[in-house]
Design a protein around this motif. Structure first.
Motif, PDB file in Angstrom:
ATOM      1  N   ARG A   9      -5.297   5.983  -5.374  1.00 43.07           N
ATOM      2  CA  ARG A   9      -4.248   5.821  -4.427  1.00 43.07           C
ATOM      3  C   ARG A   9      -4.959   5.437  -3.030  1.00 43.07           C
ATOM      4  O   ARG A   9      -6.213   6.016  -2.770  1.00 43.07           O
ATOM      5  CB  ARG A   9      -3.505   7.041  -4.174  1.00 43.07           C
ATOM      6  CG  ARG A   9      -2.549   6.898  -2.903  1.00 43.07           C
ATOM      7  CD  ARG A   9      -1.670   8.196  -2.849  1.00 43.07           C
ATOM      8  NE  ARG A   9      -0.799   8.033  -1.912  1.00 43.07           N
ATOM      9  CZ  ARG A   9       0.526   8.561  -1.788  1.00 43.07           C
ATOM     10  NH1 ARG A   9       0.895   9.578  -2.625  1.00 43.07           N
ATOM     11  NH2 ARG A   9       1.445   8.195  -0.788  1.00 43.07           N
ATOM     12  N   TYR A  10      -4.585   4.338  -2.189  1.00 43.34           N
ATOM     13  CA  TYR A  10      -5.198   4.088  -1.170  1.00 43.34           C
ATOM     14  C   TYR A  10      -3.989   3.933   0.089  1.00 43.34           C
ATOM     15  O   TYR A  10      -3.053   3.461  -0.371  1.00 43.34           O
ATOM     16  CB  TYR A  10      -5.901   2.622  -1.430  1.00 43.34           C
ATOM     17  CG  TYR A  10      -7.123   2.724  -2.212  1.00 43.34           C
ATOM     18  CD1 TYR A  10      -8.265   3.066  -1.690  1.00 43.34           C
ATOM     19  CD2 TYR A  10      -7.158   2.249  -3.496  1.00 43.34           C
ATOM     20  CE1 TYR A  10      -9.516   3.018  -2.511  1.00 43.34           C
ATOM     21  CE2 TYR A  10      -8.191   2.655  -4.367  1.00 43.34           C
ATOM     22  CZ  TYR A  10      -9.484   2.961  -3.794  1.00 43.34           C
ATOM     23  OH  TYR A  10     -10.539   2.973  -4.486  1.00 43.34           O
ATOM     24  N   THR A  11      -4.421   3.832   1.276  1.00 48.06           N
ATOM     25  CA  THR A  11      -3.502   3.870   2.255  1.00 48.06           C
ATOM     26  C   THR A  11      -3.410   2.312   2.457  1.00 48.06           C
ATOM     27  O   THR A  11      -2.205   2.125   2.876  1.00 48.06           O
ATOM     28  CB  THR A  11      -3.940   4.538   3.566  1.00 48.06           C
ATOM     29  OG1 THR A  11      -5.356   4.350   3.834  1.00 48.06           O
ATOM     30  CG2 THR A  11      -3.873   6.241   3.276  1.00 48.06           C
TER      31      THR A  11
ATOM     32  N   THR B 182      -1.402 -13.363   7.158  1.00 47.50           N
ATOM     33  CA  THR B 182      -2.037 -12.156   7.253  1.00 47.50           C
ATOM     34  C   THR B 182      -1.088 -11.020   6.618  1.00 47.50           C
ATOM     35  O   THR B 182      -1.654 -10.141   5.563  1.00 47.50           O
ATOM     36  CB  THR B 182      -2.999 -11.668   8.007  1.00 47.50           C
ATOM     37  OG1 THR B 182      -3.795 -12.805   8.740  1.00 47.50           O
ATOM     38  CG2 THR B 182      -3.812 -10.294   7.975  1.00 47.50           C
ATOM     39  N   VAL B 183      -0.204 -10.784   7.143  1.00 44.69           N
ATOM     40  CA  VAL B 183       0.681  -9.580   6.945  1.00 44.69           C
ATOM     41  C   VAL B 183       2.156  -9.861   6.366  1.00 44.69           C
ATOM     42  O   VAL B 183       2.605 -10.641   7.084  1.00 44.69           O
ATOM     43  CB  VAL B 183       0.700  -8.917   8.407  1.00 44.69           C
ATOM     44  CG1 VAL B 183       1.652  -7.547   8.162  1.00 44.69           C
ATOM     45  CG2 VAL B 183      -0.401  -8.520   9.012  1.00 44.69           C
ATOM     46  N   PRO B 184       2.361  -9.421   5.199  1.00 45.07           N
ATOM     47  CA  PRO B 184       3.703  -9.414   4.920  1.00 45.07           C
ATOM     48  C   PRO B 184       4.460  -8.403   5.415  1.00 45.07           C
ATOM     49  O   PRO B 184       4.136  -7.113   5.414  1.00 45.07           O
ATOM     50  CB  PRO B 184       3.541  -9.074   3.302  1.00 45.07           C
ATOM     51  CG  PRO B 184       2.127  -8.224   3.286  1.00 45.07           C
ATOM     52  CD  PRO B 184       1.449  -8.529   4.286  1.00 45.07           C
ATOM     53  N   PRO B 185       5.675  -8.886   6.350  1.00 43.24           N
ATOM     54  CA  PRO B 185       6.405  -8.050   7.167  1.00 43.24           C
ATOM     55  C   PRO B 185       7.025  -6.706   6.513  1.00 43.24           C
ATOM     56  O   PRO B 185       6.960  -5.789   7.231  1.00 43.24           O
ATOM     57  CB  PRO B 185       7.452  -8.808   7.478  1.00 43.24           C
ATOM     58  CG  PRO B 185       7.036 -10.521   7.272  1.00 43.24           C
ATOM     59  CD  PRO B 185       6.218 -10.296   5.863  1.00 43.24           C
ATOM     60  N   ARG B 186       7.321  -6.684   5.246  1.00 45.64           N
ATOM     61  CA  ARG B 186       7.810  -5.508   4.765  1.00 45.64           C
ATOM     62  C   ARG B 186       6.908  -4.705   3.840  1.00 45.64           C
ATOM     63  O   ARG B 186       7.491  -4.019   2.989  1.00 45.64           O
ATOM     64  CB  ARG B 186       9.198  -5.840   4.283  1.00 45.64           C
ATOM     65  CG  ARG B 186      10.391  -6.053   5.400  1.00 45.64           C
ATOM     66  CD  ARG B 186      11.578  -6.588   4.776  1.00 45.64           C
ATOM     67  NE  ARG B 186      12.527  -6.684   6.141  1.00 45.64           N
ATOM     68  CZ  ARG B 186      12.419  -7.696   7.033  1.00 45.64           C
ATOM     69  NH1 ARG B 186      11.711  -8.812   6.652  1.00 45.64           N
ATOM     70  NH2 ARG B 186      13.440  -7.946   7.823  1.00 45.64           N
ATOM     71  N   LEU B 187       5.687  -4.918   3.884  1.00 46.48           N
ATOM     72  CA  LEU B 187       4.759  -4.429   2.884  1.00 46.48           C
ATOM     73  C   LEU B 187       3.620  -3.703   3.644  1.00 46.48           C
ATOM     74  O   LEU B 187       2.664  -4.065   3.693  1.00 46.48           O
ATOM     75  CB  LEU B 187       4.372  -5.258   1.882  1.00 46.48           C
ATOM     76  CG  LEU B 187       5.418  -5.889   0.936  1.00 46.48           C
ATOM     77  CD1 LEU B 187       4.540  -6.895   0.152  1.00 46.48           C
ATOM     78  CD2 LEU B 187       5.899  -4.778  -0.025  1.00 46.48           C
ATOM     79  N   PRO B 188       4.061  -2.791   4.378  1.00 45.62           N
ATOM     80  CA  PRO B 188       2.969  -2.016   5.277  1.00 45.62           C
ATOM     81  C   PRO B 188       1.794  -1.558   4.494  1.00 45.62           C
ATOM     82  O   PRO B 188       1.748  -0.998   3.212  1.00 45.62           O
ATOM     83  CB  PRO B 188       3.645  -0.948   5.775  1.00 45.62           C
ATOM     84  CG  PRO B 188       4.876  -0.405   4.847  1.00 45.62           C
ATOM     85  CD  PRO B 188       5.064  -1.904   4.556  1.00 45.62           C
ATOM     86  N   GLY B 189       0.598  -1.868   4.895  1.00 40.68           N
ATOM     87  CA  GLY B 189      -0.725  -1.563   4.496  1.00 40.68           C
ATOM     88  C   GLY B 189      -1.340  -2.513   3.646  1.00 40.68           C
ATOM     89  O   GLY B 189      -2.230  -2.239   2.947  1.00 40.68           O
ATOM     90  N   LEU B 190      -0.673  -3.651   3.465  1.00 37.47           N
ATOM     91  CA  LEU B 190      -1.069  -4.728   2.531  1.00 37.47           C
ATOM     92  C   LEU B 190      -1.508  -5.910   3.534  1.00 37.47           C
ATOM     93  O   LEU B 190      -0.917  -6.312   4.406  1.00 37.47           O
ATOM     94  CB  LEU B 190      -0.103  -5.058   1.456  1.00 37.47           C
ATOM     95  CG  LEU B 190      -0.328  -5.946   0.653  1.00 37.47           C
ATOM     96  CD1 LEU B 190      -1.562  -5.579  -0.466  1.00 37.47           C
ATOM     97  CD2 LEU B 190       0.737  -6.555  -0.226  1.00 37.47           C
ATOM     98  N   TYR B 191      -2.686  -6.349   3.258  1.00 38.23           N
ATOM     99  CA  TYR B 191      -3.160  -7.524   4.015  1.00 38.23           C
ATOM    100  C   TYR B 191      -3.760  -8.518   3.216  1.00 38.23           C
ATOM    101  O   TYR B 191      -4.327  -8.162   2.176  1.00 38.23           O
ATOM    102  CB  TYR B 191      -4.263  -6.951   5.139  1.00 38.23           C
ATOM    103  CG  TYR B 191      -3.583  -5.738   5.862  1.00 38.23           C
ATOM    104  CD1 TYR B 191      -2.883  -5.898   7.123  1.00 38.23           C
ATOM    105  CD2 TYR B 191      -4.078  -4.425   5.747  1.00 38.23           C
ATOM    106  CE1 TYR B 191      -2.636  -5.008   7.844  1.00 38.23           C
ATOM    107  CE2 TYR B 191      -3.604  -3.385   6.475  1.00 38.23           C
ATOM    108  CZ  TYR B 191      -2.926  -3.635   7.434  1.00 38.23           C
ATOM    109  OH  TYR B 191      -2.442  -2.522   8.183  1.00 38.23           O
ATOM    110  N   PHE B 192      -3.808  -9.746   3.493  1.00 40.91           N
ATOM    111  CA  PHE B 192      -4.333 -10.959   2.817  1.00 40.91           C
ATOM    112  C   PHE B 192      -5.338 -11.469   3.671  1.00 40.91           C
ATOM    113  O   PHE B 192      -4.932 -12.097   4.905  1.00 40.91           O
ATOM    114  CB  PHE B 192      -2.968 -11.875   2.467  1.00 40.91           C
ATOM    115  CG  PHE B 192      -2.212 -11.265   1.370  1.00 40.91           C
ATOM    116  CD1 PHE B 192      -2.483 -11.639  -0.040  1.00 40.91           C
ATOM    117  CD2 PHE B 192      -1.390 -10.496   1.676  1.00 40.91           C
ATOM    118  CE1 PHE B 192      -1.743 -10.988  -0.897  1.00 40.91           C
ATOM    119  CE2 PHE B 192      -0.427  -9.893   0.676  1.00 40.91           C
ATOM    120  CZ  PHE B 192      -0.649 -10.207  -0.462  1.00 40.91           C
TER     121      PHE B 192
END
Length: 455
Positions: free
Chosen positions: A131-133, A343-353
């Protein structure tokens, strides 16, 4: 962190400098991504003679310049050596688990992400999950070969050799053969020119006319124009000025047998090749329009002509893929990424590209600033707009994008480097204002380590 190519290395460098605990998983046995020739992760399409088509100055990270002893356009082996030096200079190897493939990244109902991984190629081994934040995706976008869809009629009947440019390595196997290269991007131009030195005939087929840039303009690398006074002109003047400069330095494309593009030189990602222009002028490469059909040993074209062909090289680009993410979670449909500031998907907090912004020049200088922003978001020193505001901003950006660039899969992540840098600086200032008085993100809470997975 997923991946130890240029994007993953830049993100790892920033996180390590800030003492953010993270894991970085790399499927191959070494760093470098596509710049590692014969990478055993199967994701490198580098061929033996490939040189960068961007100058060493433009390719350098802001924190480490390429050596002055490098040629203007370094060979791929020198680019890899530079990336190795970058990783060693900032102590990044100790953070990377090599030979480790990420198999799944799944959002958890109560927040955070479950990441599955296993040793590359060991299908019998159990998948380990953790598990990761936060998860940083840096798996690149030049590794999954893209072929025409639907296939060219008659392609199944063609009896010659067929491969994608991803698998091309050298021209020797094409000696004395009649070769058709399909595409008009950088790889198509350079591979067609190289093959033409050994092949009996070389044809270069493109559905649409494209501008071909020489690597040097006015005695300087063409990519230096990104930082020249020309780049500060309004866009409605910049395009005509670039077209005039190309006409003065390269001449009309008709001199090389190529059709004149309908749109200006800034509406598409530049195709850069000095050697192609020379080989076209010598008649060693024959330009052709799009392929309409194949026969057993022939190719027919949209102008009604037909040529005998022994081999086909599809230089038709790459699909943007995330095999560890379920498409219902995130996918780049039609080459478009619904990401705030790429970089940031608006509705997926904690996920970055990382690295899904393709400028006309090198992407390396954009990576560390992008990683700094991601690290600020993780630390909570900046805060994002609301998901609704980010979605609206993405829609506005797509409308501008459609007015600026040709509407093809290849240009789905195309950006103007100066505009992107300005937008990122504005967002950093606004994010700091939003973060004042905000509650800390989960990654800032004591005991939640590691904070990032470097995929």
């Amino acid at each position: 962190m997923i991946g130890a190519g240029p994007s993953g290395l830049a993100a790892s460098k920033v996180l390590a400098a800030r003492n953010v605990p993270f894991d970085c998983f790399e499927a191959g046995s070494g760093i470098g991504g596509l710049w590692r020739y014969g990478n055993d992760n199967g994701m490198s399409g580098v061929y033996a003679s490939l040189h960068a088509n961007i100058s060493k100055e433009s390719m350098s990270f802001s924190s480490l310049a390429m050596p002055e002893t490098y040629p203007v356009f370094p060979h791929h082996s020198k680019v890899l050596a530079y990336l190795e030096d970058y990783a060693a200079s900032f102590g990044l190897h100790r953070h990377i688990a090599f030979g480790t493939e990420v198999t799944s990244v799944r959002p958890l109902d109560d927040g955070g992400w479950e990441v599955g991984r296993q040793r590359r190629g060991d299908t019998a081994a159990a998948v380990k999950t953790q598990r990761y934040t936060e998860v940083v995706v840096a798996n690149g976008h030049h590794w999954n070969p893209r072929l025409p869809d639907p296939a060219v009629p008659g392609a199944e009947d063609f009896e010659g050799s067929v491969l994608h440019s991803h698998d091309y390595r050298s021209p020797e196997s094409y000696t004395g053969r009649r070769v058709l290269v399909i595409g008009m991007g950088n790889s198509a131009c350079e591979i067609a020119a190289e093959i033409s030195r050994t092949a009996a005939r070389t044809f270069l087929s493109a559905r649409d006319a494209a501008h071909v840039f020489p690597k040097m303009l006015l005695g300087r690398p063409a990519d230096h124009l990104v930082w020249s006074p020309l780049s500060r002109l309004p866009r409605f003047l910049k395009g005509p000025a670039m077209a005039l400069l190309l006409r003065l330095t390269r001449g009309a494309l008709a001199h090389y047998g190529l059709p004149e593009p309908v749109r200006g030189p800034l509406a598409a990602h530049p195709s850069t090749s000095d050697e192609l222009l020379v080989q076209l002028a010598r008649g060693a490469v024959t330009p052709k329009p799009g392929v309409s059909s194949f026969g057993r040993d022939t190719a027919a074209f949209t102008d009604g002509s037909r040529e005998p062909v022994d081999a086909v090289v599809y230089a038709t680009g790459y699909s943007i893929s995330f095999p560890f993410l379920d498409p219902s979670v995130f996918a780049a449909r039609d080459g478009r990424t619904e990401l705030y500031l790429r970089t940031v998907p608006p509705r997926l907090p904690g996920l970055y590209f990382m690295g899904l912004a393709q400028p006309a020049g090198a992407a390396f200088p954009l990576l560390e600033p992008q990683a700094e922003w991601v690290a600020d978001l993780i630390a909570g020193t900046v805060a994002l707009p609301s998901p609704q505001d980010m979605t609206r901003a993405i829609s506005r950006e797509w409308r501008r994008h459609e007015r600026t660039y040709v509407s093809t899969y290849r240009h789905g992540i195309e950006i103007d480097v100066r505009s992107y840098q300005r937008a990122l600086r504005r967002e950093l200032r606004a994010g700091r204002r939003r973060a004042r008085g905000a509650v800390p993100p989960p990654s800032a809470v004591a005991g939640s380590a590691p904070a990032i997975e470097a995929l």
